[in-house]
Design a protein around this motif. Structure first.
Motif, PDB file in Angstrom:
ATOM      1  N   GLU A  26      14.144  19.065 -38.000  1.00  0.00           N
ATOM      2  CA  GLU A  26      15.171  18.556 -37.085  1.00  0.00           C
ATOM      3  C   GLU A  26      14.683  17.462 -36.149  1.00  0.00           C
ATOM      4  OE1 GLU A  26      17.565  21.504 -35.147  1.00  0.00           O
ATOM      5  OE2 GLU A  26      17.167  23.004 -36.703  1.00  0.00           O
ATOM      6  N   HIS A  27      13.362  17.245 -36.068  1.00  0.00           N
ATOM      7  CA  HIS A  27      12.844  16.274 -35.110  1.00  0.00           C
ATOM      8  C   HIS A  27      11.760  15.417 -35.751  1.00  0.00           C
ATOM      9  CE1 HIS A  27      14.974  18.303 -31.854  1.00  0.00           C
ATOM     10  NE2 HIS A  27      14.496  19.448 -32.308  1.00  0.00           N
ATOM     11  N   GLN A  28      11.461  14.299 -35.118  1.00  0.00           N
ATOM     12  CA  GLN A  28      10.349  13.455 -35.546  1.00  0.00           C
ATOM     13  C   GLN A  28       9.077  13.967 -34.885  1.00  0.00           C
ATOM     14  OE1 GLN A  28      10.658   9.353 -34.313  1.00  0.00           O
ATOM     15  NE2 GLN A  28       8.666   8.784 -35.161  1.00  0.00           N
ATOM     16  N   GLU A  29       8.026  14.147 -35.689  1.00  0.00           N
ATOM     17  CA  GLU A  29       6.754  14.584 -35.132  1.00  0.00           C
ATOM     18  C   GLU A  29       5.672  13.551 -35.400  1.00  0.00           C
ATOM     19  OE1 GLU A  29       3.942  18.557 -34.978  1.00  0.00           O
ATOM     20  OE2 GLU A  29       4.492  17.808 -36.959  1.00  0.00           O
ATOM     21  N   VAL A  30       4.899  13.243 -34.379  1.00  0.00           N
ATOM     22  CA  VAL A  30       3.693  12.427 -34.506  1.00  0.00           C
ATOM     23  C   VAL A  30       2.515  13.371 -34.321  1.00  0.00           C
ATOM     24  CG1 VAL A  30       2.349  10.526 -33.558  1.00  0.00           C
ATOM     25  CG2 VAL A  30       4.861  10.398 -33.586  1.00  0.00           C
ATOM     26  N   LEU A  31       1.645  13.457 -35.329  1.00  0.00           N
ATOM     27  CA  LEU A  31       0.535  14.413 -35.299  1.00  0.00           C
ATOM     28  C   LEU A  31      -0.775  13.685 -35.002  1.00  0.00           C
ATOM     29  CD1 LEU A  31      -0.265  17.391 -35.740  1.00  0.00           C
ATOM     30  CD2 LEU A  31      -0.604  16.851 -38.161  1.00  0.00           C
ATOM     31  N   VAL A  32      -1.453  14.115 -33.942  1.00  0.00           N
ATOM     32  CA  VAL A  32      -2.723  13.511 -33.524  1.00  0.00           C
ATOM     33  C   VAL A  32      -3.836  14.550 -33.673  1.00  0.00           C
ATOM     34  CG1 VAL A  32      -4.005  12.433 -31.644  1.00  0.00           C
ATOM     35  CG2 VAL A  32      -1.552  12.010 -31.874  1.00  0.00           C
ATOM     36  N   HIS A  33      -4.856  14.192 -34.452  1.00  0.00           N
ATOM     37  CA  HIS A  33      -6.047  15.023 -34.623  1.00  0.00           C
ATOM     38  C   HIS A  33      -7.153  14.394 -33.786  1.00  0.00           C
ATOM     39  CE1 HIS A  33      -9.378  17.175 -36.114  1.00  0.00           C
ATOM     40  NE2 HIS A  33      -9.443  16.741 -37.362  1.00  0.00           N
TER      41      HIS A  33
END
Length: 350
Positions: A26-33
């Motif tokens: 349902e949402h946009q996710e930006v994943l930071v490692h």
């Protein structure tokens, strides 16, 4: 909504496996490692086998002293936050990545959601305890796994936006248990039989960095008279060498393994001996007796329910519990119903 998620250590990858796919519906996710865990066997393999979305950013921070590591994360995260302009920053657990992710967002007036909020060991000498407390006090949404976590926050004056959703690691175990069963070949590879070995993990700095504590642990394992499987953490390996410590032949030392193989070993073990917070919970999920080599635990429910013994690094206590500890109580449902990720999404959608 654009949600930016910060992860950096093995337990956070597991939690993200349970949550990210739900959020992305349902949402946009930006994943930071952040790169806090950078060893191939402790990082990339988790993303591969758990089908976690590939990180949009990898900060490659690596190891270092707490100030240097956290400060480097803050500098790099600030650039990403300003570029991505997220509506919410999501952090997990109690690592330096957690604190850096939350603190950077707070300074930029971006709301923070903390998954696994409210845990307390009440030992402020632990970096993890400092990270938990600070992160909780600057978070807008506090997603807690247990009733005691709710009470801890209440005692610190945090009463609003606290949601007892259950434990996302329980979600992950339920989701991946079937896949983990396909890894039974690891028992043959190691040379152990089902229910006839003790699974051990040692990684916490308070144990590895203190020669007396680590020596007591090694001696107890060497003298327990049982087959022990030990996926050896790089830090532990280094200090074993520095201190001139070695294991007897009953200790089957293996390289760090992936999550599915770890779950398989937990399912097939007789008991679990650990200083890990996450492994304590997984032992409970697998209905395995757990012996915790720490002076306290944030997972007090597992102790109160009779499935976890906290023994510190007292050699005699470790030995006694390896040989004699068998829980007498039926397990209670203390970590929710396995749908924590869905409940988190429901709250964020309000």
């Amino acid at each position: 909504m654009k949600i930016l998620t910060v992860v950096g250590a093995r337990p956070q990858f597991i939690k993200a496996a349970a949550v990210s796919n739900i959020i992305r519906k349902e949402h946009q996710e930006v994943l930071v490692h952040t790169g806090q865990h950078y060893d191939e066997n402790m990082s990339k393999v988790f993303f591969d086998e758990l089908k976690i979305p590939k990180p949009d950013y990898n900060l490659e921070v690596g190891s270092g002293n707490h100030g240097h590591q956290t400060g480097t994360m803050l500098i790099k995260l600030e650039e990403i936050y300003q570029k991505e302009n997220p509506d919410l920053v999501l952090v997990y657990g109690d690592t330096n990545s957690t604190l850096a992710g939350a603190l950077c967002a707070s300074k930029l007036l971006i709301p923070v959601a903390h998954i696994e909020a409210g845990l307390r060991s009440f030992n402020k000498n632990m970096p993890e305890e400092q990270n938990r407390i600070l992160t909780d006090h600057i978070s807008k949404y506090l997603f807690v796994p247990t009733i005691s976590a709710v009470n801890n926050l209440n005692n610190e004056g945090i009463k609003n936006s606290v949601y007892n959703v259950g434990d996302v690691m329980f979600d992950a175990v339920l989701n991946f248990k079937k896949l983990a069963k396909q890894k039974d070949i690891i028992l043959d590879q190691i040379g152990v039989e089902k229910d006839k070995f003790i699974l051990t993990t040692i990684h916490r700095a308070e144990n590895t960095n203190d020669i007396n504590r680590l020596k007591n642990i090694v001696q107890a394992l060497n003298e327990c008279g049982k087959n022990v499987v030990l996926p050896l953490h790089p830090r532990t390996k280094k200090y074993m060498s520095d201190y001139g410590l070695s294991f007897n032949k009953n200790i089957k030392v293996i390289e760090p393994i992936g999550y599915l193989e770890m779950i398989n070993l937990e399912m097939n073990s007789e008991k679990i001996v650990t200083d890990s917070g996450g492994v304590q919970k997984e032992a409970f999920f697998m209905k395995k007796p757990c012996i915790t080599m720490r002076d306290e635990t944030e997972w007090v429910e597992t102790v109160e329910n009779g499935w976890n013994r906290v023994v510190g690094t007292d050699k005699s206590k470790i030995l006694d519990n390896i040989i004699n500890f068998y829980p007498q109580n039926q397990q209670e449902e203390i970590f929710g119903d396995g749908h924590a990720a869905e409940k988190i999404l429901e709250v964020l959608n309000l």
